[in-house]
Design a protein around this motif. Structure first.
Motif, PDB file in Angstrom:
ATOM      1  N   VAL A 353      41.019  47.880  38.054  1.00 34.01           N
ATOM      2  CA  VAL A 353      40.734  49.167  37.808  1.00 34.01           C
ATOM      3  C   VAL A 353      41.879  50.042  37.926  1.00 34.01           C
ATOM      4  CG1 VAL A 353      39.494  51.125  38.880  1.00 34.01           C
ATOM      5  CG2 VAL A 353      38.317  48.720  38.742  1.00 34.01           C
ATOM      6  N   LEU A 354      42.577  49.709  38.835  1.00 42.78           N
ATOM      7  CA  LEU A 354      43.895  50.419  38.957  1.00 42.78           C
ATOM      8  C   LEU A 354      44.754  50.419  37.621  1.00 42.78           C
ATOM      9  CD1 LEU A 354      44.952  50.007  42.614  1.00 42.78           C
ATOM     10  CD2 LEU A 354      43.794  51.736  41.752  1.00 42.78           C
ATOM     11  N   MET A 355      44.878  49.151  36.979  1.00 45.95           N
ATOM     12  CA  MET A 355      45.518  48.829  35.730  1.00 45.95           C
ATOM     13  C   MET A 355      44.982  49.767  34.681  1.00 45.95           C
ATOM     14  SD  MET A 355      46.289  44.676  35.985  1.00 45.95           S
ATOM     15  CE  MET A 355      47.438  43.815  37.231  1.00 45.95           C
ATOM     16  N   GLU A 356      43.559  49.632  34.853  1.00 43.41           N
ATOM     17  CA  GLU A 356      43.107  50.424  33.597  1.00 43.41           C
ATOM     18  C   GLU A 356      43.314  51.830  33.722  1.00 43.41           C
ATOM     19  OE1 GLU A 356      39.069  49.136  33.954  1.00 43.41           O
ATOM     20  OE2 GLU A 356      39.300  47.371  32.815  1.00 43.41           O
ATOM     21  N   ARG A 357      43.329  52.468  34.925  1.00 43.26           N
ATOM     22  CA  ARG A 357      43.672  53.919  35.214  1.00 43.26           C
ATOM     23  C   ARG A 357      45.057  54.115  34.470  1.00 43.26           C
ATOM     24  NH1 ARG A 357      41.149  54.663  41.063  1.00 43.26           N
ATOM     25  NH2 ARG A 357      39.037  54.546  40.491  1.00 43.26           N
ATOM     26  N   ARG A 358      45.956  53.512  34.351  1.00 46.71           N
ATOM     27  CA  ARG A 358      47.267  53.580  33.913  1.00 46.71           C
ATOM     28  C   ARG A 358      47.327  53.127  32.484  1.00 46.71           C
ATOM     29  NH1 ARG A 358      51.371  51.427  38.754  1.00 46.71           N
ATOM     30  NH2 ARG A 358      50.308  52.643  40.650  1.00 46.71           N
ATOM     31  N   GLY A 359      46.269  52.868  31.590  1.00 45.28           N
ATOM     32  CA  GLY A 359      46.145  52.550  30.248  1.00 45.28           C
ATOM     33  C   GLY A 359      46.374  51.253  29.923  1.00 45.28           C
ATOM     34  N   GLU A 360      46.336  50.364  30.913  1.00 44.36           N
ATOM     35  CA  GLU A 360      46.455  48.961  30.419  1.00 44.36           C
ATOM     36  C   GLU A 360      45.013  48.415  30.210  1.00 44.36           C
ATOM     37  OE1 GLU A 360      48.857  46.524  33.297  1.00 44.36           O
ATOM     38  OE2 GLU A 360      49.518  48.550  34.261  1.00 44.36           O
ATOM     39  N   SER A 361      45.133  47.317  29.447  1.00 42.84           N
ATOM     40  CA  SER A 361      44.018  46.528  29.103  1.00 42.84           C
ATOM     41  C   SER A 361      43.742  45.167  29.507  1.00 42.84           C
ATOM     42  CB  SER A 361      43.923  46.399  27.578  1.00 42.84           C
ATOM     43  OG  SER A 361      43.726  47.828  27.161  1.00 42.84           O
ATOM     44  N   PRO A 362      43.683  44.909  30.979  1.00 42.74           N
ATOM     45  CA  PRO A 362      43.484  43.672  31.455  1.00 42.74           C
ATOM     46  C   PRO A 362      42.410  42.925  31.243  1.00 42.74           C
ATOM     47  CG  PRO A 362      43.163  45.103  33.202  1.00 42.74           C
ATOM     48  CD  PRO A 362      43.628  45.879  32.057  1.00 42.74           C
ATOM     49  N   ASP A 363      42.257  41.599  31.050  1.00 41.52           N
ATOM     50  CA  ASP A 363      41.374  40.783  30.851  1.00 41.52           C
ATOM     51  C   ASP A 363      40.945  39.885  31.913  1.00 41.52           C
ATOM     52  OD1 ASP A 363      43.093  38.719  30.669  1.00 41.52           O
ATOM     53  OD2 ASP A 363      43.142  38.618  28.404  1.00 41.52           O
ATOM     54  N   ASP A 364      39.817  38.893  31.701  1.00 41.56           N
ATOM     55  CA  ASP A 364      39.528  37.995  32.727  1.00 41.56           C
ATOM     56  C   ASP A 364      40.722  37.117  33.220  1.00 41.56           C
ATOM     57  OD1 ASP A 364      36.965  38.853  32.598  1.00 41.56           O
ATOM     58  OD2 ASP A 364      36.202  37.251  31.527  1.00 41.56           O
ATOM     59  N   ARG A 365      41.522  36.808  32.197  1.00 42.38           N
ATOM     60  CA  ARG A 365      42.645  35.839  32.905  1.00 42.38           C
ATOM     61  C   ARG A 365      43.613  36.509  33.740  1.00 42.38           C
ATOM     62  NH1 ARG A 365      45.059  34.189  27.044  1.00 42.38           N
ATOM     63  NH2 ARG A 365      44.326  36.404  26.673  1.00 42.38           N
ATOM     64  N   VAL A 366      43.721  37.878  33.613  1.00 39.44           N
ATOM     65  CA  VAL A 366      44.714  38.851  34.434  1.00 39.44           C
ATOM     66  C   VAL A 366      43.910  38.591  35.691  1.00 39.44           C
ATOM     67  CG1 VAL A 366      45.585  41.097  34.958  1.00 39.44           C
ATOM     68  CG2 VAL A 366      45.569  39.895  32.593  1.00 39.44           C
ATOM     69  N   GLN A 367      42.711  39.026  35.954  1.00 40.42           N
ATOM     70  CA  GLN A 367      41.800  39.072  37.165  1.00 40.42           C
ATOM     71  C   GLN A 367      41.696  37.639  37.938  1.00 40.42           C
ATOM     72  OE1 GLN A 367      37.902  40.927  37.029  1.00 40.42           O
ATOM     73  NE2 GLN A 367      37.311  39.696  38.818  1.00 40.42           N
ATOM     74  N   ASN A 368      41.911  36.549  37.276  1.00 38.26           N
ATOM     75  CA  ASN A 368      41.865  35.401  37.716  1.00 38.26           C
ATOM     76  C   ASN A 368      43.450  35.090  38.431  1.00 38.26           C
ATOM     77  OD1 ASN A 368      39.193  34.536  37.398  1.00 38.26           O
ATOM     78  ND2 ASN A 368      39.798  33.735  35.552  1.00 38.26           N
ATOM     79  N   ALA A 369      44.395  35.705  37.683  1.00 42.39           N
ATOM     80  CA  ALA A 369      45.759  35.454  38.099  1.00 42.39           C
ATOM     81  C   ALA A 369      45.920  36.263  39.419  1.00 42.39           C
ATOM     82  CB  ALA A 369      46.664  35.873  36.955  1.00 42.39           C
ATOM     83  N   VAL A 370      45.388  37.786  39.554  1.00 41.98           N
ATOM     84  CA  VAL A 370      45.495  38.493  40.599  1.00 41.98           C
ATOM     85  C   VAL A 370      44.741  37.823  41.863  1.00 41.98           C
ATOM     86  CG1 VAL A 370      44.946  40.543  41.631  1.00 41.98           C
ATOM     87  CG2 VAL A 370      45.710  40.589  39.349  1.00 41.98           C
ATOM     88  N   ALA A 371      43.477  37.137  41.604  1.00 38.96           N
ATOM     89  CA  ALA A 371      42.725  36.668  42.669  1.00 38.96           C
ATOM     90  C   ALA A 371      43.589  35.516  43.211  1.00 38.96           C
ATOM     91  CB  ALA A 371      41.315  35.958  42.096  1.00 38.96           C
TER      92      ALA A 371
END
Length: 686
Positions: A353-371
């Motif tokens: 959500v913080l990434m999207e607020r900065r104009g980024e477009s993260p997908d599920d792969r990014v979420q799994n990497a963060v987790a």
């Protein structure tokens, strides 16, 4: 039974038909055994599974068609006023379907709808039946005679009862026999009850509840085989001796693919320790479920600081109060391990959500990497640590303060009973008891949900199961149904769950239907009346069961002095063995070995139950520890020193009630010590 001397031609014709049916069954077996199992090519998992299933089904069908030489192939015949099956006006009822080379039925399976009139037809409701014929067989399955019961015209009213009595009193040695030839209408109602809902049978001694449960399994496998094959059927008995006793009933009915095990074997953790009686009682109490849940979830902490996730030159911070809200929302809303995984994903989502607020477009792969990132994993491990069932239970039974925090309404005395006097150094070195194994099973399910479900579960002697054991069994049958068998008056364990409503509640089968069997077919009325003197003290809410048979000299009580006790028992056993059938000596566990030695010294060659179950197949004289007597039957029974059976355990009167109701024909009580007071009162009348 009609004697061959009176009607030799007809008896010989029936014997010839039996030979023809056996030859037809042998042909069916050869055809199935020689049939090639179709195989699907390829190494695909689905194809391999199909091939394995086809092979298994072929093996089971082959086994089911094996003729058992000591088991009659049919036991009855119905003569109709007009054709019923392919214009037949006469059908033979047996343990399995047998057809001739052209597919015409020779024997009809007792479970088929067309066989129902054999058990239900009466003179007032003939169901088109003109005559019911019942056959008599020797122990080697030789057809010895038959008896006809006309349902039209003149006839004796007690013919069916006479046949029932003759079959019950036929001498026996070895495992339990099936009762398919003598099923009574009230038993048939339960046998043919639908798969759902669960059926709970409160059965007094001698009512045939165990046999009813086994025949119900055979019936359900006949009517619901496809549904039940997906989850399987399991019978849970109280001990190995009991399971050995019942092991031949289902194979005699053509069912060979049913597991028969104890609850300890089902849970699959061998007991390496034992509990004091009070500790075992508390560990079986339903309140332990709450204590375990609180103990497990106490490992989940509260975040005290946020996390910082870095990606390149970007920094994303999730504050502590946000993490507190995430943990609070997840706590207790899921099982423990899925909660851990969900916590990592929700933290990762907050970062996205913080990434999207900065104009980024993260997908599920990014979420799994963060987790999976180090900051998230470190926080999850700190706030929601990975634990094992053994860790939690070791701490609960070792740490008085931790136990007090998790205990709920367990009393101070109950908590003291639970604590180990000398705790092992770690959970890895702990030795667990049978009751601990059930608690570990509960914790395992709290941590990760058990998958799969049995199609049908049979619980015999269910009155002895604890609330926690019932919960463990219920978890293995979440979407299936159950047959629950027992007698509240025979509840001998201190951890017994209580009423049948409670049993069904702990089993998570609250829609279950409770039925009662109170006609004792197998135990003579004199013996039932004598044992029923105990009911006001052990089960005051139960009615007095009714015996349908009286047997001359069924009950005798002999008082002697202690030195003469073994000789008196030897004399009775010698007399009983001069006749036919099985003979059992039942005594307190601490006494039975000495009595076995006395019988052996007298040359009577007894077996000792618990050591030599296999010998029960051929040994007529068996010495039975009182704690293993439940569910067993013998033609003649000697009960030694009832007072010692009572004093051996907290529920000794319940145990004595079990012991006194094991005889099919004759019970002799031999004692030197005074009889328990409850047995000296005037019996209640029916």
């Amino acid at each position: 039974m009609a004697e061959s001397t009176l009607i030799p031609a007809e008896l010989e014709a029936e014997r010839a038909f039996l030979t023809e049916a056996r030859e037809a069954l042998a042909r069916m077996h050869r055809e199935v055994e020689g049939r090639e199992v179709p195989m699907i090519g390829g190494e695909d998992n689905d194809e391999r599974f199909t091939n394995e299933a086809n092979t298994r089904a072929h093996q089971q069908r082959t086994l089911a068609l094996i003729d058992l030489p000591d088991v009659p192939l049919f036991f009855g015949r119905l003569d109709y006023e007009s054709g019923t099956i392919e214009e037949l006006d006469q059908i033979y009822i047996g343990r399995r379907h047998v057809h001739d080379g052209n597919g015409a039925p020779l024997v009809i399976d007792w479970r088929a709808p067309v066989s129902v009139p054999f058990y239900r037809a009466t003179r007032n409701d003939r169901q088109r039946v003109l005559l019911r014929r019942r056959y008599g067989f020797s122990d080697t399955a030789e057809l010895t005679g038959f008896e006809d019961e006309p349902l039209l015209g003149a006839g004796e009213a007690d013919q069916a009862d006479r046949f029932l009595r003759a079959e019950i009193e036929r001498p026996r040695t070895g495992p339990m026999r099936d009762i398919v030839a003598t099923i009574q209408p009230e038993q048939d109602d339960l046998v043919r009850a639908p798969l759902h809902p669960t059926v709970c049978v409160q059965g007094a001694p001698g009512t045939g509840k165990t046999a009813v449960g086994l025949h119900r399994v055979a019936y359900l496998l006949y009517t619901e085989r496809e549904r039940l094959s997906r989850g399987g059927v399991v019978i849970v008995g109280p001990n190995r001796s009991f399971l050995s006793y019942i092991r031949k009933v289902l194979p005699a009915l053509g069912e060979v693919d049913v597991r028969q095990i104890t609850i300890d074997e089902l849970i699959s953790l061998p007991a390496a320790a034992s509990d004091e009686p009070e500790a075992a009682r508390v560990k079986g109490d339903a309140r332990m479920a709450g204590a375990l849940q609180r103990a497990l979830w106490s490992y989940v902490g509260t975040p005290t600081e946020g996390i910082l996730y870095s990606k390149g030159s970007q920094r994303y911070r999730v504050h502590d109060y946000e993490l507190v809200d995430i943990v609070s929302a997840l706590r207790g809303s899921t099982r423990y391990d899925p909660g851990r995984n969900a916590l990592a994903q929700r933290i990762a989502h907050a970062v996205l959500v913080l990434m999207e607020r900065r104009g980024e477009s993260p997908d599920d792969r990014v979420q799994n990497a963060v987790a999976r990132s180090k900051p998230v994993k470190q926080l999850v491990d700190a706030v929601w640590p990975r634990v094992t069932p053994e860790q939690v239970l070791h701490r609960l039974l070792s740490d008085a303060e931790f136990l007090a925090q998790a205990a709920g309404d367990l009393t101070k005395e109950e908590r003291a009973a639970l604590l180990w006097p000398k705790p092992p150094r770690s959970w890895k070195s702990a030795k667990w008891s049978g009751a601990d194994a059930v608690l570990l099973d509960e914790l395992e399910d709290l941590i990760e949900r058990r998958t799969g479900s049995l199609g049908h579960l049979v619980l015999d002697e269910a009155q002895d199961l604890s609330a926690m054991q019932l919960r463990a069994l219920g978890r293995r049958c979440r979407t299936g149904s159950a047959t629950v068998l027992g007698d509240l008056a025979q509840a001998t364990t201190p951890w017994a769950a209580g009423s049948w409503d409670r049993v069904l509640d702990h089993l998570d089968k609250t829609d279950g239907v409770v039925a009662e069997l109170d006609r004792g077919f197998r135990v003579p009325d004199q013996i039932i009346d004598f044992a029923a003197k105990l009911l006001p003290e052990i089960a005051p809410t139960l009615g007095v069961p009714r015996g349908v048979r009286t047997v001359a000299d069924a009950l005798s009580i002999v008082q002697t002095d202690e030195p003469s006790l073994p000789d008196t028992i030897v004399a009775f056993c010698r007399t009983a063995l001069a006749g036919e059938g099985s003979v059992a000596v039942i005594a307190a566990d601490e006494q039975i070995a000495d009595l076995r030695d006395a019988l052996a010294a007298a040359g009577l060659e007894p077996a000792l139950l618990g050591e030599t179950e296999e010998e029960m197949d051929t040994t007529r004289l068996v010495c039975v520890p009182a704690t293993l007597a439940k569910g067993l039957e013998f033609d003649a029974v000697v009960v030694a020193e009832p007072a010692r059976i009572v004093s051996a355990e907290p529920r000794g009167l319940h145990r004595l009630y079990v012991v006194l109701t094991r005889a099919v024909s004759r019970l002799q009580i031999i004692h030197a010590d005074p009889l328990p007071t409850a047995l000296t009162r005037t019996p209640d009348k029916h």
